[in-house]
Motif scaffolding. Structure first.
Motif, PDB file in Angstrom:
ATOM      1  N   ASN A  58       0.373  -5.541   3.425  1.00 40.61           N
ATOM      2  CA  ASN A  58       0.183  -6.359   2.167  1.00 40.61           C
ATOM      3  C   ASN A  58       1.714  -6.364   1.329  1.00 40.61           C
ATOM      4  O   ASN A  58       1.930  -7.392   0.774  1.00 40.61           O
ATOM      5  CB  ASN A  58      -0.839  -5.926   1.071  1.00 40.61           C
ATOM      6  N   ILE A  59       2.359  -5.230   1.613  1.00 42.43           N
ATOM      7  CA  ILE A  59       3.453  -5.278   0.972  1.00 42.43           C
ATOM      8  C   ILE A  59       4.542  -6.117   1.565  1.00 42.43           C
ATOM      9  O   ILE A  59       5.517  -6.775   0.861  1.00 42.43           O
ATOM     10  CB  ILE A  59       4.182  -3.734   1.261  1.00 42.43           C
ATOM     11  N   ILE A  60       4.533  -6.383   2.843  1.00 42.68           N
ATOM     12  CA  ILE A  60       5.174  -7.338   3.595  1.00 42.68           C
ATOM     13  C   ILE A  60       5.072  -8.770   2.852  1.00 42.68           C
ATOM     14  O   ILE A  60       6.131  -9.493   2.769  1.00 42.68           O
ATOM     15  CB  ILE A  60       4.905  -7.656   5.024  1.00 42.68           C
ATOM     16  N   ASP A  61       3.870  -9.020   2.177  1.00 40.91           N
ATOM     17  CA  ASP A  61       3.333 -10.459   1.802  1.00 40.91           C
ATOM     18  C   ASP A  61       4.054 -10.343   0.452  1.00 40.91           C
ATOM     19  O   ASP A  61       4.450 -11.336  -0.056  1.00 40.91           O
ATOM     20  CB  ASP A  61       2.023 -10.534   1.827  1.00 40.91           C
ATOM     21  N   TYR A  62       4.017  -9.177  -0.348  1.00 37.23           N
ATOM     22  CA  TYR A  62       4.495  -9.356  -1.603  1.00 37.23           C
ATOM     23  C   TYR A  62       5.362  -8.034  -2.004  1.00 37.23           C
ATOM     24  O   TYR A  62       4.921  -7.180  -2.911  1.00 37.23           O
ATOM     25  CB  TYR A  62       3.171  -9.260  -2.509  1.00 37.23           C
ATOM     26  N   PRO A  63       6.545  -8.077  -1.392  1.00 35.41           N
ATOM     27  CA  PRO A  63       7.603  -7.041  -1.736  1.00 35.41           C
ATOM     28  C   PRO A  63       7.877  -6.797  -3.225  1.00 35.41           C
ATOM     29  O   PRO A  63       8.264  -5.604  -3.658  1.00 35.41           O
ATOM     30  CB  PRO A  63       8.533  -7.202  -0.663  1.00 35.41           C
ATOM     31  N   GLU A  64       7.930  -8.081  -3.954  1.00 34.70           N
ATOM     32  CA  GLU A  64       8.550  -7.932  -5.044  1.00 34.70           C
ATOM     33  C   GLU A  64       7.480  -7.299  -6.117  1.00 34.70           C
ATOM     34  O   GLU A  64       7.960  -6.728  -6.888  1.00 34.70           O
ATOM     35  CB  GLU A  64       9.023  -9.718  -5.719  1.00 34.70           C
ATOM     36  N   ILE A  65       6.280  -7.390  -5.562  1.00 33.91           N
ATOM     37  CA  ILE A  65       5.131  -6.607  -6.415  1.00 33.91           C
ATOM     38  C   ILE A  65       5.399  -5.051  -6.327  1.00 33.91           C
ATOM     39  O   ILE A  65       5.367  -4.468  -7.106  1.00 33.91           O
ATOM     40  CB  ILE A  65       3.715  -7.002  -6.076  1.00 33.91           C
ATOM     41  N   ALA A  66       5.629  -4.531  -4.957  1.00 35.52           N
ATOM     42  CA  ALA A  66       5.770  -3.270  -4.863  1.00 35.52           C
ATOM     43  C   ALA A  66       6.944  -2.828  -5.417  1.00 35.52           C
ATOM     44  O   ALA A  66       6.926  -1.611  -5.876  1.00 35.52           O
ATOM     45  CB  ALA A  66       5.731  -2.991  -3.264  1.00 35.52           C
ATOM     46  N   ASN A  67       8.017  -3.557  -5.343  1.00 30.81           N
ATOM     47  CA  ASN A  67       9.223  -3.302  -5.978  1.00 30.81           C
ATOM     48  C   ASN A  67       9.054  -3.058  -7.653  1.00 30.81           C
ATOM     49  O   ASN A  67       9.536  -2.056  -8.172  1.00 30.81           O
ATOM     50  CB  ASN A  67      10.190  -4.014  -5.735  1.00 30.81           C
ATOM     51  N   ARG A  68       8.479  -3.919  -8.115  1.00 36.86           N
ATOM     52  CA  ARG A  68       8.218  -3.808  -9.590  1.00 36.86           C
ATOM     53  C   ARG A  68       7.320  -2.743  -9.938  1.00 36.86           C
ATOM     54  O   ARG A  68       7.558  -2.021 -10.977  1.00 36.86           O
ATOM     55  CB  ARG A  68       7.383  -5.126  -9.931  1.00 36.86           C
ATOM     56  N   ALA A  69       6.369  -2.289  -9.123  1.00 36.60           N
ATOM     57  CA  ALA A  69       5.553  -0.935  -9.314  1.00 36.60           C
ATOM     58  C   ALA A  69       6.374   0.266  -9.420  1.00 36.60           C
ATOM     59  O   ALA A  69       6.643   1.104 -10.244  1.00 36.60           O
ATOM     60  CB  ALA A  69       4.489  -1.158  -8.265  1.00 36.60           C
ATOM     61  N   LEU A  70       7.461   0.255  -8.410  1.00 39.28           N
ATOM     62  CA  LEU A  70       8.351   1.243  -8.466  1.00 39.28           C
ATOM     63  C   LEU A  70       9.508   1.204  -9.671  1.00 39.28           C
ATOM     64  O   LEU A  70       9.751   2.264 -10.220  1.00 39.28           O
ATOM     65  CB  LEU A  70       9.353   1.245  -7.167  1.00 39.28           C
ATOM     66  N   GLU A  71       9.877   0.245  -9.919  1.00 37.08           N
ATOM     67  CA  GLU A  71      10.536  -0.106 -11.055  1.00 37.08           C
ATOM     68  C   GLU A  71      10.078   0.287 -12.293  1.00 37.08           C
ATOM     69  O   GLU A  71      10.883   0.983 -13.356  1.00 37.08           O
ATOM     70  CB  GLU A  71      11.284  -1.473 -11.094  1.00 37.08           C
ATOM     71  N   ASP A  72       8.792   0.225 -12.290  1.00 37.47           N
ATOM     72  CA  ASP A  72       8.031   0.378 -13.716  1.00 37.47           C
ATOM     73  C   ASP A  72       7.568   1.972 -13.752  1.00 37.47           C
ATOM     74  O   ASP A  72       7.306   2.263 -14.640  1.00 37.47           O
ATOM     75  CB  ASP A  72       6.764  -0.291 -13.788  1.00 37.47           C
ATOM     76  N   GLY A  73       7.988   2.541 -12.557  1.00 35.56           N
ATOM     77  CA  GLY A  73       8.018   4.045 -12.514  1.00 35.56           C
ATOM     78  C   GLY A  73       6.551   4.472 -12.233  1.00 35.56           C
ATOM     79  O   GLY A  73       6.202   5.739 -12.275  1.00 35.56           O
ATOM     80  N   HIS A  74       5.842   3.821 -11.041  1.00 36.19           N
ATOM     81  CA  HIS A  74       4.577   3.901 -10.620  1.00 36.19           C
ATOM     82  C   HIS A  74       4.980   4.860  -9.435  1.00 36.19           C
ATOM     83  O   HIS A  74       6.088   4.663  -8.663  1.00 36.19           O
ATOM     84  CB  HIS A  74       3.730   2.799 -10.714  1.00 36.19           C
ATOM     85  N   SER A  75       3.761   5.276  -8.924  1.00 35.11           N
ATOM     86  CA  SER A  75       3.660   6.153  -7.644  1.00 35.11           C
ATOM     87  C   SER A  75       3.162   5.318  -6.745  1.00 35.11           C
ATOM     88  O   SER A  75       2.538   4.445  -6.850  1.00 35.11           O
ATOM     89  CB  SER A  75       3.172   7.420  -7.678  1.00 35.11           C
TER      90      SER A  75
END
Ligand SMILES: [Zn+2]
Length: 232
Positions: free
Chosen positions: A64-81
């Motif tokens: 699913n990260i392959i499909d939506y890498p920008e979402i996973a990146n945003r989660a990291l950018e926002d400080g989530h684990s």
């Protein structure tokens, strides 16, 4: 009650259910979200968490990260684990050590390709269905992972908008009962051999917003597993 305790102790041995472990009793809450990222809920969910400055743990599925890498990146950018929830979420990923190893390498490679990858150490692991199979135990031990365990489980996976109020009520009661908890919601429901199983999860961001407001008003504090002094 005794019967319930026995069932609970059996489950805590072979699943990631850890009802007696921190943060129960601490007044702290760990929010976790399984099976995403999802194009339908993830961004609204991240907006809600950002608004309240609340951290969360996203137990993503690699493909699913392959499909939506920008979402996973945003989660990291926002400080989530981010916790590893396997690449495929398949039955084979629970039972085959070789598949698990390959899938874990693939997952790590995908995360490493994200611009904000240095924001995670990828030490958290959540097995599909929360099951500690022999292969899962081997992987977690050999790689030095920590389980993204749960205090209780309220099955929200198949919940539709009409079920939202009931689910949130149940979760509030359980949080009060345990005085803090690690809890799970599902952004999607992933089923082996099928593509994303379409459950209407449009209720999730609003429900999480309500839960956070309630929890803060009750004096609960949101945290993550990254709390070495207490997590033990
Ligand atoms: Zn899952």
């Amino acid at each position: 009650m005794q019967k319930l305790n026995v069932i609970s102790s059996i489950l805590s041995g072979c699943t990631i259910l850890e009802p007696d472990k921190w943060p129960q009793g601490s007044g702290e809450i760990i929010l976790t979200f399984d099976d995403g990222p999802s194009e339908k809920t993830s961004n609204q969910l991240l907006d809600v968490l950002y608004k309240h400055r609340v951290p969360a743990v996203f137990c993503y599925i690699g493909k699913n990260i392959i499909d939506y890498p920008e979402i996973a990146n945003r989660a990291l950018e926002d400080g989530h684990s981010i916790a590893i929830h396997t690449y495929s979420h398949s039955l084979q990923s629970l039972t085959s050590s070789r598949t698990l190893d390959e899938e874990t390498d693939s997952f790590i490679k995908i995360i490493k390709s994200l611009p904000c990858s240095s924001n995670t150490d990828l030490k958290l692991f959540r097995p599909p269905l929360g099951l500690k199979t022999p292969s899962i135990r081997r992987l977690v031990n050999s790689r030095g992972f920590d389980y993204a365990y749960l205090t209780f489980f309220v099955n929200d996976a198949y919940s539709k908008p009409k079920d939202a109020a009931r689910i949130i009520h149940k979760i509030k009661c359980k949080i009060k009962e345990h005085d803090g908890a690690a809890i799970v919601f599902h952004e999607l429901r992933y089923i082996d051999g099928r593509d994303r199983y379409e459950i209407d999860k449009s209720w999730l961001p609003g429900a999480v917003d309500e839960l956070i407001k309630w929890a803060k008003s009750e004096g609960f504090v949101f945290t993550t597993y990254k709390n070495p002094s207490k997590a033990g």
